[in-house]
Design a protein around this motif. Sequence first.
Motif, PDB file in Angstrom:
ATOM      1  N   MET A   1       0.836  -1.205   0.000  1.00 54.43           N
ATOM      2  CA  MET A   1       0.000   0.000   0.000  1.00 54.43           C
ATOM      3  C   MET A   1       0.871   1.255   0.000  1.00 54.43           C
ATOM      4  SD  MET A   1      -3.302  -0.720   2.393  1.00 54.43           S
ATOM      5  CE  MET A   1      -2.611  -1.681   3.698  1.00 54.43           C
ATOM      6  N   ARG A   2       1.970   1.229   0.718  1.00 56.29           N
ATOM      7  CA  ARG A   2       2.892   2.366   0.711  1.00 56.29           C
ATOM      8  C   ARG A   2       3.500   2.561  -0.667  1.00 56.29           C
ATOM      9  NH1 ARG A   2       6.056   1.033   6.312  1.00 56.29           N
ATOM     10  NH2 ARG A   2       4.589   2.040   7.695  1.00 56.29           N
ATOM     11  N   LYS A   3       3.868   1.442  -1.292  1.00 54.81           N
ATOM     12  CA  LYS A   3       4.535   1.514  -2.586  1.00 54.81           C
ATOM     13  C   LYS A   3       3.603   2.070  -3.668  1.00 54.81           C
ATOM     14  CE  LYS A   3       6.308  -2.374  -3.917  1.00 54.81           C
ATOM     15  NZ  LYS A   3       7.026  -3.518  -4.457  1.00 54.81           N
ATOM     16  N   ILE A   4       2.331   1.677  -3.665  1.00 55.70           N
ATOM     17  CA  ILE A   4       1.417   2.164  -4.700  1.00 55.70           C
ATOM     18  C   ILE A   4       0.803   3.507  -4.333  1.00 55.70           C
ATOM     19  CG2 ILE A   4       0.886  -0.159  -5.502  1.00 55.70           C
ATOM     20  CD1 ILE A   4      -1.817   0.055  -4.098  1.00 55.70           C
ATOM     21  N   ARG A   5       1.178   4.021  -3.159  1.00 53.58           N
ATOM     22  CA  ARG A   5       0.768   5.360  -2.704  1.00 53.58           C
ATOM     23  C   ARG A   5      -0.750   5.507  -2.599  1.00 53.58           C
ATOM     24  NH1 ARG A   5       4.218   7.686  -0.066  1.00 53.58           N
ATOM     25  NH2 ARG A   5       3.473   9.744  -0.598  1.00 53.58           N
ATOM     26  N   CYS A   6      -1.428   4.468  -2.133  1.00 55.10           N
ATOM     27  CA  CYS A   6      -2.865   4.596  -1.919  1.00 55.10           C
ATOM     28  C   CYS A   6      -3.110   5.347  -0.604  1.00 55.10           C
ATOM     29  CB  CYS A   6      -3.551   3.234  -1.902  1.00 55.10           C
ATOM     30  SG  CYS A   6      -3.187   2.217  -0.478  1.00 55.10           S
ATOM     31  N   TYR A   7      -4.347   5.732  -0.374  1.00 56.14           N
ATOM     32  CA  TYR A   7      -4.684   6.546   0.788  1.00 56.14           C
ATOM     33  C   TYR A   7      -4.262   5.855   2.082  1.00 56.14           C
ATOM     34  CZ  TYR A   7      -7.525   9.192   4.097  1.00 56.14           C
ATOM     35  OH  TYR A   7      -7.940   9.948   5.156  1.00 56.14           O
ATOM     36  N   LYS A   8      -4.606   4.571   2.210  1.00 51.73           N
ATOM     37  CA  LYS A   8      -4.246   3.851   3.430  1.00 51.73           C
ATOM     38  C   LYS A   8      -2.733   3.756   3.603  1.00 51.73           C
ATOM     39  CE  LYS A   8      -6.375   0.105   4.709  1.00 51.73           C
ATOM     40  NZ  LYS A   8      -7.015  -1.223   4.686  1.00 51.73           N
TER      41      LYS A   8
ATOM     42  N   ILE B   1      -0.473   5.929   2.584  1.00 49.12           N
ATOM     43  CA  ILE B   1       0.029   7.230   3.010  1.00 49.12           C
ATOM     44  C   ILE B   1      -0.272   7.443   4.489  1.00 49.12           C
ATOM     45  CG2 ILE B   1      -0.259   9.716   2.703  1.00 49.12           C
ATOM     46  CD1 ILE B   1      -0.782   9.057  -0.298  1.00 49.12           C
ATOM     47  N   ARG B   2      -1.470   7.044   4.937  1.00 52.15           N
ATOM     48  CA  ARG B   2      -1.820   7.167   6.355  1.00 52.15           C
ATOM     49  C   ARG B   2      -0.883   6.313   7.218  1.00 52.15           C
ATOM     50  NH1 ARG B   2      -5.381  11.319   7.418  1.00 52.15           N
ATOM     51  NH2 ARG B   2      -6.152  10.220   9.238  1.00 52.15           N
ATOM     52  N   HIS B   3      -0.552   5.105   6.743  1.00 49.54           N
ATOM     53  CA  HIS B   3       0.396   4.254   7.467  1.00 49.54           C
ATOM     54  C   HIS B   3       1.759   4.936   7.556  1.00 49.54           C
ATOM     55  CE1 HIS B   3      -1.519   0.466   8.511  1.00 49.54           C
ATOM     56  NE2 HIS B   3      -2.131   0.449   7.348  1.00 49.54           N
ATOM     57  N   GLU B   4       2.207   5.514   6.453  1.00 49.49           N
ATOM     58  CA  GLU B   4       3.512   6.164   6.431  1.00 49.49           C
ATOM     59  C   GLU B   4       3.601   7.298   7.434  1.00 49.49           C
ATOM     60  OE1 GLU B   4       4.483   7.629   2.605  1.00 49.49           O
ATOM     61  OE2 GLU B   4       5.175   5.697   1.873  1.00 49.49           O
ATOM     62  N   THR B   5       2.551   8.101   7.487  1.00 55.11           N
ATOM     63  CA  THR B   5       2.593   9.288   8.340  1.00 55.11           C
ATOM     64  C   THR B   5       2.207   8.993   9.778  1.00 55.11           C
ATOM     65  OG1 THR B   5       0.336   9.863   7.665  1.00 55.11           O
ATOM     66  CG2 THR B   5       2.152  10.856   6.425  1.00 55.11           C
ATOM     67  N   GLY B   6       1.821   7.761  10.077  1.00 55.26           N
ATOM     68  CA  GLY B   6       1.488   7.386  11.447  1.00 55.26           C
ATOM     69  C   GLY B   6       0.127   7.872  11.894  1.00 55.26           C
ATOM     70  N   GLN B   7      -0.746   8.169  10.941  1.00 53.60           N
ATOM     71  CA  GLN B   7      -2.092   8.620  11.289  1.00 53.60           C
ATOM     72  C   GLN B   7      -3.052   7.445  11.301  1.00 53.60           C
ATOM     73  OE1 GLN B   7      -2.367  11.509   8.092  1.00 53.60           O
ATOM     74  NE2 GLN B   7      -2.254  13.164   9.584  1.00 53.60           N
ATOM     75  N   LYS B   8      -4.258   7.699  11.803  1.00 54.30           N
ATOM     76  CA  LYS B   8      -5.261   6.636  11.827  1.00 54.30           C
ATOM     77  C   LYS B   8      -5.668   6.288  10.412  1.00 54.30           C
ATOM     78  CE  LYS B   8      -6.729   7.561  16.402  1.00 54.30           C
ATOM     79  NZ  LYS B   8      -7.606   6.982  17.361  1.00 54.30           N
TER      80      LYS B   8
END
Length: 153
Positions: free
Chosen positions: A111-118, A120-127
Amino acid sequence: MAQEEEIRYYVRIGTTDLDGTKSVRVALTGIKGIGRHTSTVISRMAKVDEYAKLGLLDEESVNRIRAAVEKYATSIPMWMANRPKDLYTGENKHLIGGDVALARDEDINMMRKIRCYKGIRHETGQKVRGQRTKSTGRTGTTVGVSKKKEGGQ
Protein backbone atom coordinates in the motif's frame (compact mmCIF):
# COMPACT_ATOMS: atom_id res chain seq x y z
CA MET A 1 -6.78 -44.09 44.94
CA ALA A 2 -6.08 -43.09 41.35
CA GLN A 3 -2.56 -42.25 40.34
CA GLU A 4 -2.22 -38.52 39.71
CA GLU A 5 -1.31 -37.72 36.10
CA GLU A 6 1.65 -35.51 35.29
CA ILE A 7 0.63 -32.33 33.49
CA ARG A 8 2.81 -30.68 30.86
CA TYR A 9 2.58 -26.94 31.38
CA TYR A 10 3.82 -26.11 27.88
CA VAL A 11 2.93 -28.00 24.71
CA ARG A 12 4.69 -27.00 21.49
CA ILE A 13 2.51 -26.95 18.39
CA GLY A 14 3.96 -25.38 15.27
CA THR A 15 6.22 -22.56 16.42
CA THR A 16 4.16 -21.68 19.49
CA ASP A 17 4.29 -22.88 23.09
CA LEU A 18 0.72 -23.38 24.31
CA ASP A 19 -0.55 -23.36 27.89
CA GLY A 20 -1.11 -26.96 28.98
CA THR A 21 -3.41 -25.99 31.86
CA LYS A 22 -6.13 -24.78 29.49
CA SER A 23 -8.62 -26.79 27.47
CA VAL A 24 -7.67 -27.75 23.92
CA ARG A 25 -10.02 -25.27 22.25
CA VAL A 26 -8.83 -22.36 24.43
CA ALA A 27 -5.14 -23.26 24.23
CA LEU A 28 -5.18 -23.48 20.42
CA THR A 29 -6.31 -19.85 20.22
CA GLY A 30 -2.81 -18.98 21.46
CA ILE A 31 -1.55 -19.64 17.92
CA LYS A 32 -1.84 -16.58 15.67
CA GLY A 33 -4.42 -17.16 12.95
CA ILE A 34 -6.47 -19.61 15.04
CA GLY A 35 -9.57 -18.29 16.74
CA ARG A 36 -12.32 -19.97 18.74
CA HIS A 37 -14.21 -21.42 15.78
CA THR A 38 -11.04 -22.61 14.06
CA SER A 39 -9.77 -24.26 17.25
CA THR A 40 -13.04 -26.16 17.61
CA VAL A 41 -12.82 -27.38 14.01
CA ILE A 42 -9.18 -28.43 14.49
CA SER A 43 -9.92 -30.38 17.68
CA ARG A 44 -12.78 -32.20 15.91
CA MET A 45 -10.53 -32.95 12.91
CA ALA A 46 -7.96 -34.44 15.30
CA LYS A 47 -10.71 -36.43 17.08
CA VAL A 48 -9.69 -34.99 20.45
CA ASP A 49 -12.01 -33.86 23.24
CA GLU A 50 -12.00 -30.09 22.92
CA TYR A 51 -12.72 -29.62 26.63
CA ALA A 52 -9.82 -31.81 27.84
CA LYS A 53 -6.76 -30.10 29.26
CA LEU A 54 -4.03 -29.90 26.65
CA GLY A 55 -1.26 -30.79 29.13
CA LEU A 56 -2.96 -34.04 30.13
CA LEU A 57 -3.29 -35.43 26.58
CA ASP A 58 -1.04 -38.27 25.51
CA GLU A 59 1.63 -37.71 22.86
CA GLU A 60 -0.42 -39.43 20.15
CA SER A 61 -3.32 -36.99 20.61
CA VAL A 62 -0.97 -34.01 20.55
CA ASN A 63 0.57 -35.31 17.32
CA ARG A 64 -2.92 -35.62 15.80
CA ILE A 65 -3.58 -31.98 16.76
CA ARG A 66 -0.26 -30.94 15.15
CA ALA A 67 -1.21 -32.77 11.95
CA ALA A 68 -4.68 -31.22 11.97
CA VAL A 69 -3.20 -27.72 12.34
CA GLU A 70 -0.89 -28.34 9.38
CA LYS A 71 -3.59 -29.69 7.06
CA TYR A 72 -6.33 -27.29 8.21
CA ALA A 73 -5.78 -24.82 5.38
CA THR A 74 -6.35 -27.45 2.69
CA SER A 75 -9.44 -29.03 4.23
CA ILE A 76 -11.69 -26.02 4.87
CA PRO A 77 -14.17 -24.23 2.63
CA MET A 78 -13.15 -20.95 1.06
CA TRP A 79 -15.26 -18.79 3.39
CA MET A 80 -13.37 -20.02 6.46
CA ALA A 81 -9.93 -18.97 5.20
CA ASN A 82 -8.37 -15.92 6.82
CA ARG A 83 -6.76 -14.83 3.54
CA PRO A 84 -9.17 -15.46 0.66
CA LYS A 85 -7.91 -14.49 -2.81
CA ASP A 86 -4.32 -13.71 -1.86
CA LEU A 87 -3.14 -10.58 -3.68
CA TYR A 88 0.03 -12.16 -5.02
CA THR A 89 -1.09 -15.70 -5.91
CA GLY A 90 -4.89 -15.48 -6.11
CA GLU A 91 -5.25 -18.60 -3.94
CA ASN A 92 -7.36 -19.08 -0.84
CA LYS A 93 -5.01 -19.40 2.13
CA HIS A 94 -5.29 -19.75 5.86
CA LEU A 95 -2.17 -18.31 7.46
CA ILE A 96 -1.00 -19.53 10.85
CA GLY A 97 1.76 -18.35 13.18
CA GLY A 98 4.40 -15.91 12.00
CA ASP A 99 2.99 -15.95 8.47
CA VAL A 100 0.09 -13.75 9.63
CA ALA A 101 2.33 -10.88 10.69
CA LEU A 102 4.56 -11.32 7.66
CA ALA A 103 1.61 -11.11 5.24
CA ARG A 104 0.24 -8.06 7.07
CA ASP A 105 3.58 -6.27 6.81
CA GLU A 106 3.82 -7.15 3.10
CA ASP A 107 0.33 -5.74 2.50
CA ILE A 108 1.15 -2.49 4.29
CA ASN A 109 4.40 -2.13 2.32
CA MET A 110 2.52 -2.72 -0.94
CA MET A 111 0.00 0.00 0.00
CA ARG A 112 2.89 2.37 0.71
CA LYS A 113 4.53 1.51 -2.59
CA ILE A 114 1.42 2.16 -4.70
CA ARG A 115 0.77 5.36 -2.70
CA CYS A 116 -2.86 4.60 -1.92
CA TYR A 117 -4.68 6.55 0.79
CA LYS A 118 -4.25 3.85 3.43
CA GLY A 119 -0.55 3.51 2.58
CA ILE A 120 0.03 7.23 3.01
CA ARG A 121 -1.82 7.17 6.36
CA HIS A 122 0.40 4.25 7.47
CA GLU A 123 3.51 6.16 6.43
CA THR A 124 2.59 9.29 8.34
CA GLY A 125 1.49 7.39 11.45
CA GLN A 126 -2.09 8.62 11.29
CA LYS A 127 -5.26 6.64 11.83
CA VAL A 128 -6.10 4.51 8.82
CA ARG A 129 -9.68 3.35 9.18
CA GLY A 130 -11.63 6.60 9.17
CA GLN A 131 -11.51 7.33 12.88
CA ARG A 132 -11.85 10.81 14.30
CA THR A 133 -8.51 12.60 14.58
CA LYS A 134 -9.44 16.09 15.77
CA SER A 135 -9.42 15.21 19.44
CA THR A 136 -7.89 11.70 19.69
CA GLY A 137 -4.77 9.99 18.48
CA ARG A 138 -2.58 12.98 19.15
CA THR A 139 1.11 12.42 19.57
CA GLY A 140 4.01 14.71 20.37
CA THR A 141 3.47 18.00 22.11
CA THR A 142 0.13 18.82 23.68
CA VAL A 143 -2.24 20.61 21.35
CA GLY A 144 -5.38 22.12 22.74
CA VAL A 145 -7.41 25.18 23.40
CA SER A 146 -5.47 28.04 24.96
CA LYS A 147 -7.12 30.71 27.11
CA LYS A 148 -7.12 34.32 26.00
CA LYS A 149 -5.16 36.70 28.18
CA GLU A 150 -7.52 38.93 30.13
CA GLY A 151 -7.10 42.65 30.60
CA GLY A 152 -4.49 43.39 27.92
CA GLN A 153 -6.14 44.75 24.81
